[in-house]
Design an enzyme around this catalytic site. Structure first.
Site, mmCIF file in Angstrom:
data_model
loop_
_atom_site.group_PDB
_atom_site.id
_atom_site.type_symbol
_atom_site.label_atom_id
_atom_site.label_comp_id
_atom_site.label_asym_id
_atom_site.label_seq_id
_atom_site.Cartn_x
_atom_site.Cartn_y
_atom_site.Cartn_z
ATOM 1 N N LYS A 1 0.828 -1.210 0.000
ATOM 2 C CA LYS A 1 0.000 0.000 0.000
ATOM 3 C C LYS A 1 0.868 1.269 0.000
ATOM 4 O O LYS A 1 2.078 1.192 0.229
ATOM 5 C CB LYS A 1 -0.916 -0.036 1.227
ATOM 6 C CG LYS A 1 -1.938 -1.200 1.205
ATOM 7 C CD LYS A 1 -2.894 -1.139 2.389
ATOM 8 C CE LYS A 1 -3.908 -2.267 2.354
ATOM 9 N NZ LYS A 1 -4.917 -2.162 3.438
ATOM 10 N N TYR B 1 -12.120 -1.742 -4.042
ATOM 11 C CA TYR B 1 -12.684 -2.029 -2.722
ATOM 12 C C TYR B 1 -14.217 -1.987 -2.722
ATOM 13 O O TYR B 1 -14.823 -1.734 -1.681
ATOM 14 C CB TYR B 1 -12.126 -1.058 -1.681
ATOM 15 C CG TYR B 1 -10.772 -1.461 -1.117
ATOM 16 C CD1 TYR B 1 -10.624 -2.637 -0.378
ATOM 17 C CD2 TYR B 1 -9.640 -0.675 -1.301
ATOM 18 C CE1 TYR B 1 -9.405 -3.020 0.151
ATOM 19 C CE2 TYR B 1 -8.401 -1.050 -0.765
ATOM 20 C CZ TYR B 1 -8.297 -2.216 -0.036
ATOM 21 O OH TYR B 1 -7.087 -2.591 0.505
ATOM 22 N N ARG C 1 -1.888 -14.394 3.864
ATOM 23 C CA ARG C 1 -2.643 -13.788 4.976
ATOM 24 C C ARG C 1 -1.892 -14.001 6.299
ATOM 25 O O ARG C 1 -1.876 -13.120 7.160
ATOM 26 C CB ARG C 1 -4.054 -14.388 5.068
ATOM 27 C CG ARG C 1 -4.977 -14.116 3.872
ATOM 28 C CD ARG C 1 -5.436 -12.691 3.710
ATOM 29 N NE ARG C 1 -6.016 -12.116 4.902
ATOM 30 C CZ ARG C 1 -6.737 -10.984 4.911
ATOM 31 N NH1 ARG C 1 -6.978 -10.320 3.781
ATOM 32 N NH2 ARG C 1 -7.203 -10.495 6.020
ATOM 33 N N THR D 1 -5.843 -7.612 10.310
ATOM 34 C CA THR D 1 -6.146 -6.279 9.776
ATOM 35 C C THR D 1 -5.721 -5.190 10.760
ATOM 36 O O THR D 1 -5.074 -4.208 10.372
ATOM 37 C CB THR D 1 -7.670 -6.157 9.515
ATOM 38 O OG1 THR D 1 -8.089 -7.274 8.740
ATOM 39 C CG2 THR D 1 -7.997 -4.852 8.814
ATOM 40 N N ASN E 1 -1.926 -0.158 6.940
ATOM 41 C CA ASN E 1 -1.389 -1.430 7.422
ATOM 42 C C ASN E 1 -0.528 -2.140 6.384
ATOM 43 O O ASN E 1 -0.411 -3.359 6.378
ATOM 44 C CB ASN E 1 -2.524 -2.319 7.954
ATOM 45 C CG ASN E 1 -3.598 -2.553 6.902
ATOM 46 O OD1 ASN E 1 -3.439 -2.177 5.748
ATOM 47 N ND2 ASN E 1 -4.686 -3.194 7.296
ATOM 48 N N HIS F 1 -2.017 -5.476 1.366
ATOM 49 C CA HIS F 1 -3.314 -6.095 1.079
ATOM 50 C C HIS F 1 -3.062 -7.519 0.614
ATOM 51 O O HIS F 1 -2.064 -7.785 -0.052
ATOM 52 C CB HIS F 1 -4.046 -5.341 -0.037
ATOM 53 C CG HIS F 1 -5.229 -6.113 -0.577
ATOM 54 N ND1 HIS F 1 -6.470 -6.045 -0.003
ATOM 55 C CD2 HIS F 1 -5.330 -7.007 -1.610
ATOM 56 C CE1 HIS F 1 -7.299 -6.857 -0.649
ATOM 57 N NE2 HIS F 1 -6.636 -7.448 -1.632
ATOM 58 N N GLU G 1 -9.594 -10.009 -8.054
ATOM 59 C CA GLU G 1 -8.603 -8.964 -7.765
ATOM 60 C C GLU G 1 -7.422 -9.028 -8.728
ATOM 61 O O GLU G 1 -6.905 -7.988 -9.156
ATOM 62 C CB GLU G 1 -8.141 -9.087 -6.312
ATOM 63 C CG GLU G 1 -9.270 -8.735 -5.334
ATOM 64 C CD GLU G 1 -8.861 -8.867 -3.866
ATOM 65 O OE1 GLU G 1 -7.713 -9.275 -3.586
ATOM 66 O OE2 GLU G 1 -9.709 -8.558 -3.003
HETATM 67 N N1 UDP Z 1 -9.799 -0.794 7.284
HETATM 68 C C1 UDP Z 1 -9.957 0.361 8.032
HETATM 69 N N2 UDP Z 1 -10.719 0.321 9.184
HETATM 70 C C2 UDP Z 1 -11.322 -0.824 9.602
HETATM 71 C C3 UDP Z 1 -11.178 -1.994 8.843
HETATM 72 C C4 UDP Z 1 -10.414 -1.949 7.683
HETATM 73 O O1 UDP Z 1 -9.420 1.408 7.674
HETATM 74 O O2 UDP Z 1 -11.988 -0.805 10.648
HETATM 75 C C5 UDP Z 1 -8.972 -0.765 6.050
HETATM 76 C C6 UDP Z 1 -7.627 -1.456 6.205
HETATM 77 O O3 UDP Z 1 -6.683 -0.756 5.399
HETATM 78 C C7 UDP Z 1 -7.918 -2.830 5.642
HETATM 79 C C8 UDP Z 1 -8.870 -2.495 4.497
HETATM 80 O O4 UDP Z 1 -9.682 -1.446 5.020
HETATM 81 O O5 UDP Z 1 -6.731 -3.484 5.231
HETATM 82 C C9 UDP Z 1 -9.758 -3.612 4.028
HETATM 83 O O6 UDP Z 1 -10.447 -4.158 5.128
HETATM 84 P P1 UDP Z 1 -10.564 -5.728 5.326
HETATM 85 O O7 UDP Z 1 -11.543 -5.967 6.414
HETATM 86 O O8 UDP Z 1 -10.806 -6.389 4.011
HETATM 87 O O9 UDP Z 1 -9.108 -6.130 5.905
HETATM 88 P P2 UDP Z 1 -7.900 -6.942 5.240
HETATM 89 O O10 UDP Z 1 -8.499 -7.998 4.355
HETATM 90 O O11 UDP Z 1 -7.054 -5.955 4.481
HETATM 91 O O12 UDP Z 1 -7.145 -7.529 6.398
HETATM 92 MG MG MG Z 2 -9.898 -7.818 2.825
#
Ligand code: UDP
Ligand code: MG
Length: 137
Positions: free
Chosen positions: A9, A49, A85, A91, A112, A115, A126
């Site tokens: 990212k 997204y 993952r 996350t 974070n 992705h 994706e």
């Molecule tokens: N995110 C955020 N606040 C939240 C949850 C997610 O800003 O409460 C952001 C974060 O950058 C995350 C992305 O949205 O990586 C996508 O969310 P997802 O739940 O898909 O998490 P991931 O699959 O990336 O772990």
């Molecule tokens: Mg996700």
């Protein structure tokens, strides 16, 4: 053999973490089958997204994801969706296991660093969002 989409990212790119992230994949024997640096528009980030369109964090997330260049990669290997993952961590970096990318480098639940696709169905969608079959080697 499985494929998944990985993104470094804008925070990961601007903080000089490209090499660090790629090193972790290669150390695990994960193959990089495609890679490029791009800078998404807000609209492109919203498309990527789309599953999160109704979430309260959607606008901020898509602002962030279009704020600077990102590195998008297709990773290939056995069980690579789950293994990626596991390398990423939770996350929320505060809940991520020690030694994961997010535990080591994330600064914020949004910023974070990485992705990773979360299922075979989403990996397919994706990967196709960023790469044609001709760009995957
Ligand atoms: N995110 C955020 N606040 C939240 C949850 C997610 O800003 O409460 C952001 C974060 O950058 C995350 C992305 O949205 O990586 C996508 O969310 P997802 O739940 O898909 O998490 P991931 O699959 O990336 O772990
Ligand atoms: Mg996700």
């Amino acid at each position: 053999m499985e494929r998944t989409l990985s993104i470094i990212k804008p925070d990961g790119v601007s903080r000089g973490l490209i090499g660090e992230v790629i090193k972790r994949f290669e150390k695990e024997g994960i193959r990089i089958a495609a890679m490029k640096m791009i800078h998404m528009t807000k609209k492109e980030a919203e498309g990527f997204y789309a599953v999160h369109r109704e979430k309260p964090f959607f606008d901020s997330l898509t602002d962030f994801m279009s704020s600077g260049p990102i590195v998008v990669m297709v990773l290939e290997g056995e069980d690579v969706i789950q293994r990626n993952r596991d390398l990423m961590g939770a996350t929320n970096y505060k809940e991520a296991k020690p030694g994961t990318i997010r535990a080591d480098f994330a600064t914020d639940i949004e910023k974070n660093v990485v992705h990773g696709s979360d299922s075979p169905e989403n990996a397919k969608i994706e990967i196709a969002y960023f790469f044609s079959e001709l760009e995957i080697h």
